[in-house]
Design a protein around this motif. Structure first.
Motif, short mmCIF file in Angstrom:
data_model
loop_
_atom_site.label_atom_id
_atom_site.label_comp_id
_atom_site.label_asym_id
_atom_site.label_seq_id
_atom_site.Cartn_x
_atom_site.Cartn_y
_atom_site.Cartn_z
N CYS A 19 0.83 -1.19 0.00
CA CYS A 19 0.00 0.00 0.00
C CYS A 19 0.88 1.25 0.00
N ARG A 21 -0.07 4.09 0.88
CA ARG A 21 -0.47 4.98 1.97
C ARG A 21 0.15 4.55 3.30
N CYS A 22 0.09 3.26 3.62
CA CYS A 22 0.55 2.83 4.95
C CYS A 22 1.75 1.90 4.90
N CYS A 33 -6.59 -1.15 0.20
CA CYS A 33 -5.86 -1.69 1.34
C CYS A 33 -6.80 -1.95 2.51
N HIS A 35 -5.82 -2.35 5.54
CA HIS A 35 -5.25 -1.79 6.77
C HIS A 35 -5.66 -0.34 6.98
N CYS A 36 -5.67 0.43 5.88
CA CYS A 36 -5.84 1.87 6.06
C CYS A 36 -7.03 2.46 5.32
#
Ligand SMILES: [Zn+2]
Length: 81
Positions: A19, A21-22, A33, A35-36
């Motif tokens: 990802c 982003r994270c 994603c 996760h985020c």
């Protein structure tokens, strides 16, 4: 490890992408994603900080392990003298 073996290993694992982003990995089958995707920016910052902390803890643990091994080695050496 042979090429055939590593290919077989890779085929077994689900494809993952990282990802942007994270920086965590998530299955390629998801379009975003896991996760985020649900997090806002401040929650994301928190997640990243936690991730960083975990990695630092692992490093510290490794150092203790190495230190412990050194002590044991020293004790063994001393017991022979
Ligand atoms: Zn993410």
């Amino acid at each position: 490890m042979s090429v055939g073996m590593s290919l077989a290993l890779r085929a077994k694992q689900p494809k993952q992408k990282r990802c942007d982003r994270c920086d965590l990995y998530y299955p390629e089958s998801l379009d975003k994603c896991d996760h985020c995707a649900e997090l806002n920016n401040s929650q994301l910052a928190q997640l990243k900080a936690q991730h960083q902390e975990t990695m630092e803890e692992n490093t510290t643990f490794g150092k203790y392990l190495l230190f412990g091994a050194a002590i044991i080695g020293l004790l063994l050496l001393l017991s022979f003298l």
